[in-house]
Design an enzyme around this catalytic site. Structure first.
Site, PDB file in Angstrom:
ATOM      1  N   THR A 132       0.947  -1.100  -0.315  1.00 56.54           N
ATOM      2  CA  THR A 132       0.013  -0.005  -0.096  1.00 56.54           C
ATOM      3  C   THR A 132       0.865   1.367   0.019  1.00 56.54           C
ATOM      4  O   THR A 132       2.007   1.330   0.719  1.00 56.54           O
ATOM      5  CB  THR A 132      -1.080   0.092   1.263  1.00 56.54           C
ATOM      6  OG1 THR A 132      -1.438   1.161   1.383  1.00 56.54           O
ATOM      7  CG2 THR A 132      -0.315  -0.355   2.476  1.00 56.54           C
ATOM      8  N   ASP A 133       0.237   2.296  -0.515  1.00 56.68           N
ATOM      9  CA  ASP A 133       0.932   3.618  -0.601  1.00 56.68           C
ATOM     10  C   ASP A 133       1.137   4.217   1.024  1.00 56.68           C
ATOM     11  O   ASP A 133       2.018   4.940   1.323  1.00 56.68           O
ATOM     12  CB  ASP A 133       0.403   4.605  -1.484  1.00 56.68           C
ATOM     13  CG  ASP A 133      -1.039   4.991  -1.013  1.00 56.68           C
ATOM     14  OD1 ASP A 133      -1.639   4.385   0.050  1.00 56.68           O
ATOM     15  OD2 ASP A 133      -1.577   5.797  -1.511  1.00 56.68           O
ATOM     16  N   GLU A 134       0.383   3.459   1.802  1.00 53.56           N
ATOM     17  CA  GLU A 134       0.435   4.068   3.273  1.00 53.56           C
ATOM     18  C   GLU A 134       1.796   3.910   3.960  1.00 53.56           C
ATOM     19  O   GLU A 134       2.167   4.456   5.054  1.00 53.56           O
ATOM     20  CB  GLU A 134      -0.665   3.516   4.167  1.00 53.56           C
ATOM     21  CG  GLU A 134      -2.183   3.955   3.554  1.00 53.56           C
ATOM     22  CD  GLU A 134      -3.319   3.568   4.234  1.00 53.56           C
ATOM     23  OE1 GLU A 134      -3.317   3.582   5.570  1.00 53.56           O
ATOM     24  OE2 GLU A 134      -4.470   3.368   3.770  1.00 53.56           O
ATOM     25  N   TYR A 159      -1.401  -0.233  10.986  1.00 55.00           N
ATOM     26  CA  TYR A 159      -1.585  -1.063   9.649  1.00 55.00           C
ATOM     27  C   TYR A 159      -0.444  -0.737   8.846  1.00 55.00           C
ATOM     28  O   TYR A 159       0.197  -1.665   8.483  1.00 55.00           O
ATOM     29  CB  TYR A 159      -2.943  -0.487   9.032  1.00 55.00           C
ATOM     30  CG  TYR A 159      -3.135  -0.798   7.663  1.00 55.00           C
ATOM     31  CD1 TYR A 159      -3.169  -2.045   7.191  1.00 55.00           C
ATOM     32  CD2 TYR A 159      -2.918   0.261   6.702  1.00 55.00           C
ATOM     33  CE1 TYR A 159      -3.201  -2.394   5.712  1.00 55.00           C
ATOM     34  CE2 TYR A 159      -3.184  -0.060   5.316  1.00 55.00           C
ATOM     35  CZ  TYR A 159      -3.308  -1.516   4.822  1.00 55.00           C
ATOM     36  OH  TYR A 159      -3.258  -1.744   3.641  1.00 55.00           O
ATOM     37  N   LYS A 163       2.448  -3.590   7.328  1.00 57.57           N
ATOM     38  CA  LYS A 163       2.599  -3.550   5.821  1.00 57.57           C
ATOM     39  C   LYS A 163       4.046  -3.196   5.473  1.00 57.57           C
ATOM     40  O   LYS A 163       4.476  -3.856   4.609  1.00 57.57           O
ATOM     41  CB  LYS A 163       1.626  -2.754   5.172  1.00 57.57           C
ATOM     42  CG  LYS A 163       0.229  -3.179   5.208  1.00 57.57           C
ATOM     43  CD  LYS A 163       0.058  -4.519   4.374  1.00 57.57           C
ATOM     44  CE  LYS A 163      -0.226  -4.299   2.966  1.00 57.57           C
ATOM     45  NZ  LYS A 163      -0.606  -5.778   2.389  1.00 57.57           N
TER      46      LYS A 163
HETATM   47  P1  NAD Z   1      -9.862  -7.009   2.619  1.00 54.04           P
HETATM   48  O1  NAD Z   1      -9.756  -6.753   4.142  1.00 54.04           O
HETATM   49  O2  NAD Z   1     -11.259  -6.547   1.824  1.00 54.04           O
HETATM   50  O3  NAD Z   1      -9.593  -8.465   2.395  1.00 54.04           O
HETATM   51  C1  NAD Z   1      -8.634  -9.116   3.044  1.00 54.04           C
HETATM   52  C2  NAD Z   1      -8.918 -10.689   2.846  1.00 54.04           C
HETATM   53  O4  NAD Z   1      -7.627 -11.279   3.448  1.00 54.04           O
HETATM   54  C3  NAD Z   1      -9.964 -10.998   3.592  1.00 54.04           C
HETATM   55  O5  NAD Z   1     -10.765 -11.931   2.423  1.00 54.04           O
HETATM   56  C4  NAD Z   1      -9.455 -12.000   4.650  1.00 54.04           C
HETATM   57  O6  NAD Z   1     -10.427 -13.136   5.206  1.00 54.04           O
HETATM   58  C5  NAD Z   1      -8.334 -12.542   4.273  1.00 54.04           C
HETATM   59  N1  NAD Z   1      -7.293 -12.646   5.381  1.00 54.04           N
HETATM   60  C6  NAD Z   1      -7.201 -12.075   6.333  1.00 54.04           C
HETATM   61  N2  NAD Z   1      -6.189 -12.600   7.177  1.00 54.04           N
HETATM   62  C7  NAD Z   1      -5.949 -13.673   6.670  1.00 54.04           C
HETATM   63  C8  NAD Z   1      -4.801 -14.758   7.037  1.00 54.04           C
HETATM   64  N3  NAD Z   1      -4.174 -14.896   7.846  1.00 54.04           N
HETATM   65  N4  NAD Z   1      -4.874 -15.778   5.912  1.00 54.04           N
HETATM   66  C9  NAD Z   1      -5.455 -15.974   4.883  1.00 54.04           C
HETATM   67  N5  NAD Z   1      -6.412 -14.871   4.397  1.00 54.04           N
HETATM   68  C10 NAD Z   1      -6.612 -13.826   5.437  1.00 54.04           C
HETATM   69  O7  NAD Z   1      -8.700  -6.304   2.060  1.00 54.04           O
HETATM   70  P2  NAD Z   1      -8.433  -5.436   0.542  1.00 54.04           P
HETATM   71  O8  NAD Z   1      -9.001  -3.963   0.560  1.00 54.04           O
HETATM   72  O9  NAD Z   1      -9.139  -6.435  -0.425  1.00 54.04           O
HETATM   73  O10 NAD Z   1      -6.930  -5.582   0.477  1.00 54.04           O
HETATM   74  C11 NAD Z   1      -6.307  -6.577  -0.162  1.00 54.04           C
HETATM   75  C12 NAD Z   1      -4.771  -6.102  -0.130  1.00 54.04           C
HETATM   76  O11 NAD Z   1      -4.365  -4.979  -0.884  1.00 54.04           O
HETATM   77  C13 NAD Z   1      -4.141  -5.960   1.413  1.00 54.04           C
HETATM   78  O12 NAD Z   1      -3.054  -6.479   1.481  1.00 54.04           O
HETATM   79  C14 NAD Z   1      -3.920  -4.370   1.562  1.00 54.04           C
HETATM   80  O13 NAD Z   1      -3.130  -4.039   2.220  1.00 54.04           O
HETATM   81  C15 NAD Z   1      -3.785  -4.076  -0.016  1.00 54.04           C
HETATM   82  N6  NAD Z   1      -4.161  -2.510  -0.371  1.00 54.04           N
HETATM   83  C16 NAD Z   1      -5.541  -2.290  -0.107  1.00 54.04           C
HETATM   84  C17 NAD Z   1      -5.881  -1.193  -0.697  1.00 54.04           C
HETATM   85  C18 NAD Z   1      -7.325  -0.585  -0.294  1.00 54.04           C
HETATM   86  O14 NAD Z   1      -7.803   0.414  -0.746  1.00 54.04           O
HETATM   87  N7  NAD Z   1      -8.192  -1.617  -0.085  1.00 54.04           N
HETATM   88  C19 NAD Z   1      -5.198  -0.170  -1.185  1.00 54.04           C
HETATM   89  C20 NAD Z   1      -3.849  -0.678  -1.392  1.00 54.04           C
HETATM   90  C21 NAD Z   1      -3.302  -1.825  -0.982  1.00 54.04           C
HETATM   91  P1  TYD Z   2     -10.283   4.608   4.812  1.00 54.43           P
HETATM   92  O1  TYD Z   2     -11.391   4.110   3.708  1.00 54.43           O
HETATM   93  O2  TYD Z   2     -10.562   3.886   6.083  1.00 54.43           O
HETATM   94  O3  TYD Z   2      -8.914   4.315   3.967  1.00 54.43           O
HETATM   95  P2  TYD Z   2      -7.507   4.495   4.478  1.00 54.43           P
HETATM   96  O4  TYD Z   2      -7.613   5.092   5.879  1.00 54.43           O
HETATM   97  O5  TYD Z   2      -6.757   3.443   4.212  1.00 54.43           O
HETATM   98  O6  TYD Z   2      -7.061   5.952   3.737  1.00 54.43           O
HETATM   99  O7  TYD Z   2     -10.525   5.915   4.849  1.00 54.43           O
HETATM  100  C1  TYD Z   2     -10.388   7.011   3.786  1.00 54.43           C
HETATM  101  C2  TYD Z   2     -10.389   8.380   4.120  1.00 54.43           C
HETATM  102  O8  TYD Z   2     -11.728   8.297   4.873  1.00 54.43           O
HETATM  103  C3  TYD Z   2      -9.468   8.695   5.253  1.00 54.43           C
HETATM  104  O9  TYD Z   2      -8.862   9.869   5.386  1.00 54.43           O
HETATM  105  C4  TYD Z   2     -10.242   8.317   6.801  1.00 54.43           C
HETATM  106  C5  TYD Z   2     -11.721   8.903   6.230  1.00 54.43           C
HETATM  107  N1  TYD Z   2     -13.137   8.316   7.036  1.00 54.43           N
HETATM  108  C6  TYD Z   2     -13.962   9.150   7.422  1.00 54.43           C
HETATM  109  O10 TYD Z   2     -13.944  10.380   7.326  1.00 54.43           O
HETATM  110  N2  TYD Z   2     -14.930   8.556   8.044  1.00 54.43           N
HETATM  111  C7  TYD Z   2     -15.128   7.198   7.832  1.00 54.43           C
HETATM  112  O11 TYD Z   2     -16.443   6.807   8.592  1.00 54.43           O
HETATM  113  C8  TYD Z   2     -14.256   6.459   7.352  1.00 54.43           C
HETATM  114  C9  TYD Z   2     -14.254   5.091   7.516  1.00 54.43           C
HETATM  115  C10 TYD Z   2     -12.950   6.932   7.011  1.00 54.43           C
END
Ligand code: NAD
Ligand code: TYD
Length: 344
Positions: A132-134, A159, A163
């Site tokens: 992630t970019d975070e 988090y 990562k």
């Molecule tokens: P999500 O929380 O929707 O899905 C995560 C999945 O991983 C779930 O299905 C969960 O059951 C599974 N999981 C959790 N712990 C596990 C374990 N110990 N063994 C096997 N499976 C397990 O997350 P997402 O939003 O789909 O993100 C997927 C990946 O992309 C993550 O690694 C996250 O860090 C990365 N990512 C997410 C975003 C975003 O905006 N959502 C952005 C950049 C990177």
């Molecule tokens: P989120 O979707 O949790 O992603 P991330 O924290 O990984 O960026 O949140 C996106 C942005 O929205 C973040 O700045 C936090 C804000 N946010 C709210 O203002 N209200 C909410 O209820 C949630 C879940 C997030």
């Protein structure tokens, strides 16, 4: 295995938001030549309904288990002659990590280490870590300021710390054991099947049912939104063409302040802005994320194709047209979390 299938890939976290979209993408692109083993622990964020339409597809095999379980991962490598791993599995929500970091260490760090260890032992051809970019921390408000792959790691939440730590292990396994690894770092995703603890689906569901939309702090924090399908394409390009040991950033070129995203959602659903409720800010809230994805364009030929306005409209339509998915996901555990998080 069918005669035509040439390759088997282990995808972890494939019942979650991005992983399930990725599997759908691959099965559509390669209906015959690819087999996917989908390892997912089915935590609160894992949802088999995301895979319902492919549950009988012989090219998709779901395995319920954890990425921490080395014996299970070894068995999968032996049984299915795995070519490579793409690791989506993670605890993924910043707010939950602030409440309790332990599951983030277990899955994001120890789980990734287990996968790396088995990938090394079985000499798998490729390992892609979906990061992630975070991990880069937070940017200033200067629009020129963007995350590049050379931006130092500076995680601010439990988090992103977990990562970043996993990314360091991936790097170390490449450096020490010569493993073929690629790390991808993407900005905030949105799209179908996202769990409604994240900003966009939470706001859609609340607006639909005329509940208050909780905006943290002043709502002026900026995120660079990317449609999940653009991210999926990037991960697949990184798996196929990424250079070993390299990092690739993906972003949507779509910077929006949270409050503007919330207003767009309200507008699409024809709901009043009076539903907006400013709530207590997130501790350590990162102010701004923005991605410079020029390396992905130059080296992988990747760029985002879906504009935020089109993608958001499609996403709102997806949630409207899937009321069952929404009602099943908003279950007891979710409601309990919501109550605790927003102190209602
Ligand atoms: P999500 O929380 O929707 O899905 C995560 C999945 O991983 C779930 O299905 C969960 O059951 C599974 N999981 C959790 N712990 C596990 C374990 N110990 N063994 C096997 N499976 C397990 O997350 P997402 O939003 O789909 O993100 C997927 C990946 O992309 C993550 O690694 C996250 O860090 C990365 N990512 C997410 C975003 C975003 O905006 N959502 C952005 C950049 C990177
Ligand atoms: P989120 O979707 O949790 O992603 P991330 O924290 O990984 O960026 O949140 C996106 C942005 O929205 C973040 O700045 C936090 C804000 N946010 C709210 O203002 N209200 C909410 O209820 C949630 C879940 C997030």
């Amino acid at each position: 295995m069918s005669e035509t299938i040439k390759r088997t890939i282990l995808i972890t976290g494939g019942a979650g938001f991005i992983g399930s979209n990725f599997i759908h993408f691959l099965l559509k692109e390669y209906p015959d030549s690819l087999r996917i083993i989908n390892l997912d622990a089915l935590t609160y964020a894992g949802n088999l309904e995301n895979l319902q339409d492919i549950q009988d597809n012989p090219h998709h095999i779901f395995v319920h288990g954890s990425i921490e379980d080395k014996d299970l991962i070894s068995k999968l490598c032996t049984d299915y002659a795995i070519e490579g791993i793409i690791n989506f599995a993670a605890e993924s929500h910043v707010d939950r990590s602030i409440a309790d970091a332990k599951p983030f260490i277990d899955t994001n760090i120890n789980g990734t280490l287990s996968l790396l260890t088995i990938a090394k032992n079985y000499r798998l051809q490729k390992f892609v870590q979906v990061s992630t970019d975070e991990v880069y921390g937070s940017l200033s408000s200067n629009p020129e300021d963007k995350f590049t792959e050379d931006t130092p790691l500076s995680p601010n939440s439990p988090y992103s710390a977990a990562k970043a730590s996993a990314d360091c292990f991936v790097r170390a396994f490449h450096h020490t054991y010569g493993m073929h690894t690629v790390i991808t770092r993407c900005s905030n995703n949105y799209g179908p099947m996202q769990f409604p603890e994240k900003l966009i689906p939470l706001m859609i569901l609340h607006a639909q049912s005329d509940k208050q939309l909780p905006v943290y702090g002043n709502g002026l924090q900026i995120r660079d939104w990317i449609h999940v399908m653009d991210h999926c394409k990037g991960v697949w390009m990184a798996y196929q063409y990424g250079k070993s040991g390299e990092v690739y950033n993906f972003g949507g070129n779509s910077e929006y302040a949270n409050i503007d995203v919330v207003k767009l959602v309200l507008n699409l659903l024809d709901k009043p802005e009076s539903l907006i409720s400013y709530v207590k800010d997130r501790p350590g809230h990162d102010q701004r994320y923005a991605i410079d994805a020029s390396k992905a364009l130059t080296e992988l030929g990747w760029q985002p194709t879906i504009t935020f306005k089109d993608g958001l409209k499609q996403t709102v339509e997806w949630y409207i047209s899937h009321p069952e998915w929404c009602s099943h996901i908003v279950n007891g555990e979710y409601l309990e979390y919501y109550k605790k998080q927003y102190q209602q």
